[in-house]
Design a protein around this motif. Structure first.
Motif, PDB file in Angstrom:
ATOM      1  N   VAL A 107     -17.757  14.667 -50.536  1.00 38.89           N
ATOM      2  CA  VAL A 107     -18.849  14.759 -51.509  1.00 38.89           C
ATOM      3  C   VAL A 107     -19.883  15.727 -50.928  1.00 38.89           C
ATOM      4  CG1 VAL A 107     -20.486  13.475 -52.931  1.00 38.89           C
ATOM      5  CG2 VAL A 107     -18.386  12.360 -52.118  1.00 38.89           C
ATOM      6  N   LEU A 108     -19.692  17.004 -51.177  1.00 38.21           N
ATOM      7  CA  LEU A 108     -20.426  18.036 -50.445  1.00 38.21           C
ATOM      8  C   LEU A 108     -21.912  18.053 -50.770  1.00 38.21           C
ATOM      9  CD1 LEU A 108     -17.840  20.966 -50.563  1.00 38.21           C
ATOM     10  CD2 LEU A 108     -18.196  19.234 -48.793  1.00 38.21           C
ATOM     11  N   HIS A 109     -22.317  17.606 -51.959  1.00 40.40           N
ATOM     12  CA  HIS A 109     -23.748  17.641 -52.283  1.00 40.40           C
ATOM     13  C   HIS A 109     -24.545  16.699 -51.384  1.00 40.40           C
ATOM     14  CE1 HIS A 109     -24.183  13.758 -54.383  1.00 40.40           C
ATOM     15  NE2 HIS A 109     -22.973  13.965 -54.849  1.00 40.40           N
ATOM     16  N   LEU A 110     -23.841  15.752 -50.729  1.00 41.55           N
ATOM     17  CA  LEU A 110     -24.531  14.862 -49.794  1.00 41.55           C
ATOM     18  C   LEU A 110     -24.944  15.578 -48.515  1.00 41.55           C
ATOM     19  CD1 LEU A 110     -22.383  11.601 -50.160  1.00 41.55           C
ATOM     20  CD2 LEU A 110     -24.598  12.130 -51.211  1.00 41.55           C
ATOM     21  N   ASN A 111     -24.474  16.797 -48.335  1.00 38.39           N
ATOM     22  CA  ASN A 111     -24.882  17.592 -47.171  1.00 38.39           C
ATOM     23  C   ASN A 111     -26.140  18.411 -47.439  1.00 38.39           C
ATOM     24  OD1 ASN A 111     -22.754  16.693 -45.551  1.00 38.39           O
ATOM     25  ND2 ASN A 111     -21.355  18.231 -46.391  1.00 38.39           N
ATOM     26  N   THR A 112     -26.728  18.257 -48.620  1.00 41.86           N
ATOM     27  CA  THR A 112     -28.033  18.860 -48.902  1.00 41.86           C
ATOM     28  C   THR A 112     -29.104  17.820 -48.600  1.00 41.86           C
ATOM     29  OG1 THR A 112     -27.133  20.305 -50.626  1.00 41.86           O
ATOM     30  CG2 THR A 112     -29.496  19.914 -50.659  1.00 41.86           C
ATOM     31  N   VAL A 160     -35.795  24.516 -45.241  1.00 37.95           N
ATOM     32  CA  VAL A 160     -35.654  25.419 -44.099  1.00 37.95           C
ATOM     33  C   VAL A 160     -35.668  26.839 -44.649  1.00 37.95           C
ATOM     34  CG1 VAL A 160     -34.137  26.212 -42.248  1.00 37.95           C
ATOM     35  CG2 VAL A 160     -34.391  23.762 -42.689  1.00 37.95           C
ATOM     36  N   ASN A 161     -36.589  27.641 -44.141  1.00 39.01           N
ATOM     37  CA  ASN A 161     -36.772  29.004 -44.665  1.00 39.01           C
ATOM     38  C   ASN A 161     -37.049  28.985 -46.169  1.00 39.01           C
ATOM     39  OD1 ASN A 161     -36.279  30.103 -42.083  1.00 39.01           O
ATOM     40  ND2 ASN A 161     -34.056  30.063 -42.445  1.00 39.01           N
ATOM     41  N   ASN A 162     -37.879  28.006 -46.570  1.00 34.08           N
ATOM     42  CA  ASN A 162     -38.328  27.868 -47.959  1.00 34.08           C
ATOM     43  C   ASN A 162     -37.205  27.534 -48.945  1.00 34.08           C
ATOM     44  OD1 ASN A 162     -41.086  28.496 -47.335  1.00 34.08           O
ATOM     45  ND2 ASN A 162     -40.495  30.672 -47.214  1.00 34.08           N
ATOM     46  N   LYS A 163     -36.100  26.988 -48.455  1.00 37.85           N
ATOM     47  CA  LYS A 163     -34.997  26.584 -49.327  1.00 37.85           C
ATOM     48  C   LYS A 163     -34.506  25.191 -48.907  1.00 37.85           C
ATOM     49  CE  LYS A 163     -32.370  30.159 -48.523  1.00 37.85           C
ATOM     50  NZ  LYS A 163     -31.251  31.157 -48.609  1.00 37.85           N
ATOM     51  N   PRO A 164     -33.989  24.415 -49.868  1.00 33.67           N
ATOM     52  CA  PRO A 164     -33.427  23.115 -49.505  1.00 33.67           C
ATOM     53  C   PRO A 164     -32.351  23.291 -48.432  1.00 33.67           C
ATOM     54  CG  PRO A 164     -33.613  23.303 -51.884  1.00 33.67           C
ATOM     55  CD  PRO A 164     -33.916  24.663 -51.327  1.00 33.67           C
ATOM     56  N   PHE A 165     -32.421  22.452 -47.436  1.00 31.51           N
ATOM     57  CA  PHE A 165     -31.520  22.599 -46.300  1.00 31.51           C
ATOM     58  C   PHE A 165     -30.143  22.014 -46.608  1.00 31.51           C
ATOM     59  CE2 PHE A 165     -29.801  20.801 -42.278  1.00 31.51           C
ATOM     60  CZ  PHE A 165     -29.540  22.002 -41.647  1.00 31.51           C
ATOM     61  N   THR A 166     -29.109  22.835 -46.435  1.00 33.80           N
ATOM     62  CA  THR A 166     -27.729  22.377 -46.551  1.00 33.80           C
ATOM     63  C   THR A 166     -27.117  22.356 -45.160  1.00 33.80           C
ATOM     64  OG1 THR A 166     -27.468  23.247 -48.788  1.00 33.80           O
ATOM     65  CG2 THR A 166     -25.464  22.794 -47.555  1.00 33.80           C
ATOM     66  N   ASN A 181     -23.854  10.984 -31.743  1.00 33.02           N
ATOM     67  CA  ASN A 181     -23.141  12.238 -31.958  1.00 33.02           C
ATOM     68  C   ASN A 181     -23.968  13.313 -32.648  1.00 33.02           C
ATOM     69  OD1 ASN A 181     -20.171  11.860 -31.128  1.00 33.02           O
ATOM     70  ND2 ASN A 181     -20.663   9.972 -32.230  1.00 33.02           N
ATOM     71  N   GLY A 182     -25.139  12.968 -33.178  1.00 24.93           N
ATOM     72  CA  GLY A 182     -25.945  13.988 -33.829  1.00 24.93           C
ATOM     73  C   GLY A 182     -26.924  13.412 -34.824  1.00 24.93           C
ATOM     74  N   ILE A 183     -27.505  14.321 -35.622  1.00 26.17           N
ATOM     75  CA  ILE A 183     -28.481  13.962 -36.657  1.00 26.17           C
ATOM     76  C   ILE A 183     -27.760  13.900 -38.001  1.00 26.17           C
ATOM     77  CG2 ILE A 183     -30.623  14.683 -37.807  1.00 26.17           C
ATOM     78  CD1 ILE A 183     -31.313  16.246 -35.255  1.00 26.17           C
ATOM     79  N   THR A 184     -28.155  12.954 -38.837  1.00 31.48           N
ATOM     80  CA  THR A 184     -27.516  12.827 -40.137  1.00 31.48           C
ATOM     81  C   THR A 184     -28.550  12.489 -41.202  1.00 31.48           C
ATOM     82  OG1 THR A 184     -25.632  11.842 -41.295  1.00 31.48           O
ATOM     83  CG2 THR A 184     -27.006  10.351 -40.005  1.00 31.48           C
ATOM     84  N   CYS A 185     -28.085  12.434 -42.449  1.00 31.11           N
ATOM     85  CA  CYS A 185     -28.932  12.075 -43.589  1.00 31.11           C
ATOM     86  C   CYS A 185     -28.188  11.020 -44.406  1.00 31.11           C
ATOM     87  CB  CYS A 185     -29.226  13.309 -44.437  1.00 31.11           C
ATOM     88  SG  CYS A 185     -30.256  12.981 -45.888  1.00 31.11           S
TER      89      CYS A 185
END
Length: 296
Positions: free
Chosen positions: A196-201, A206-212, A233-237
């Protein structure tokens, strides 16, 4: 000779499931029994209700007209049966529920003991799919869907809104540093979703755009993503219902809380469009809605 309820049920089950075999499974009968019931019904009516080929079953024009009236009859019968129950506690039957694995584990499972005590004669079957399923094909009474809804054949009830958090474990932050500005995400290990790729937004710019995010590690469901984050293992949303206990317990740390653009994920209960919703299903949906009301 008049049509029987069993014949009407067989007819609608074939239409809803798309095949005689699946209709038989749905009704707990043999395929030959369902086929004979349909043949008897068509013989009594002296019309062809379904055109049957080797690949699919299609309603005839007469079948479409008869289906609408058949549904009304069966719905009225179900409603009449419900009305004779002395109390909600007397309602019985099976409810098949489908949702993504994380919602089942973190929301539905903790509520099951209370629901089963309140309605002891209802049976529950919990199924997990992390992708959108066809409710009829999977014989599902109610499914939990996330985000915007597009299927016009379904009814939906909004259960709650769950905000998104960007988070990481204290161990990861101690090792890799605590980012202060969203731009620093570009230098960190990120965990995200593979399907579900939209969950990676994520809800920061970042740089005035929604971060993907471009995840270093991807997973197909949120529970796996959560576990990866907990293990450093890292940062997530992730959605609030997944991480709120971890944030309160200090197992995860929320990032960019002063810069985040609050985004709330809508969570609906959906069910097949029909005139009469079985009372056991309505009670389950109402129970979930009441328990999740604080998150609306």
């Amino acid at each position: 000779m008049k049509s029987t309820i069993e014949e009407l049920q067989a007819f609608t089950a074939i239409v809803d499931s798309g095949s005689i075999v699946m209709a038989a499974d749905r009704l707990g009968q043999t395929a030959s029994g369902i086929s004979r019931a349909l043949q008897r019904l068509e013989s009594k009516l002296n019309v062809t209700l379904l055109e049957r080929t080797t690949r699919k079953i299609k309603l005839t024009q007469e079948g479409q007209l008869f289906l609408a009236k058949t549904r009304r009859i069966l719905n009225d019968l179900a409603e009449a049966e419900d009305s004779l129950q002395k109390a909600d506690e007397d309602i019985s039957g099976l409810i098949r529920v489908d949702s993504a694995t994380p919602f089942v584990l973190h929301v539905i499972v903790p509520l099951m003991h209370e629901f089963m005590q309140k309605y002891p004669n209802i049976e529950i079957e919990l199924n997990n799919h992390d992708q959108v399923i066809d409710l009829l094909e999977h014989q599902t009474d109610v499914a939990i869907r996330f985000g915007e809804l597009n299927d016009s054949t379904l009814h939906a009830k909004l259960l709650c809104r769950s905000r998104l958090y960007i988070a990481a474990s204290p161990a990861y932050l101690a090792e890799k540093g605590h980012p202060v500005h969203p731009e620093e995400l570009l230098q960190h290990d990120l965990i995200g979703f593979s399907q579900v790729l939209h969950l990676n937004t994520w809800p920061v710019n970042v740089n005035n755009k929604p971060f993907t995010a471009r995840p270093k590690i991807k997973a197909s469901n949120g529970e796996t993503v959560r576990q990866l984050a907990l293990d450093g293992n890292g940062i997530t949303c992730l959605s609030r219902f997944l991480v709120q206990d971890d944030l309160q317990a200090g197992r995860l740390t929320a990032l960019f809380e002063d810069q985040i653009e609050l985004h709330y994920q809508k969570i609906h209960a959906v069910y097949y469009l029909q005139e009469h919703l079985p009372k056991r299903v309505r009670l389950f949906i109402e129970f979930l809605a009441e328990k999740l009301k604080p998150y609306l």
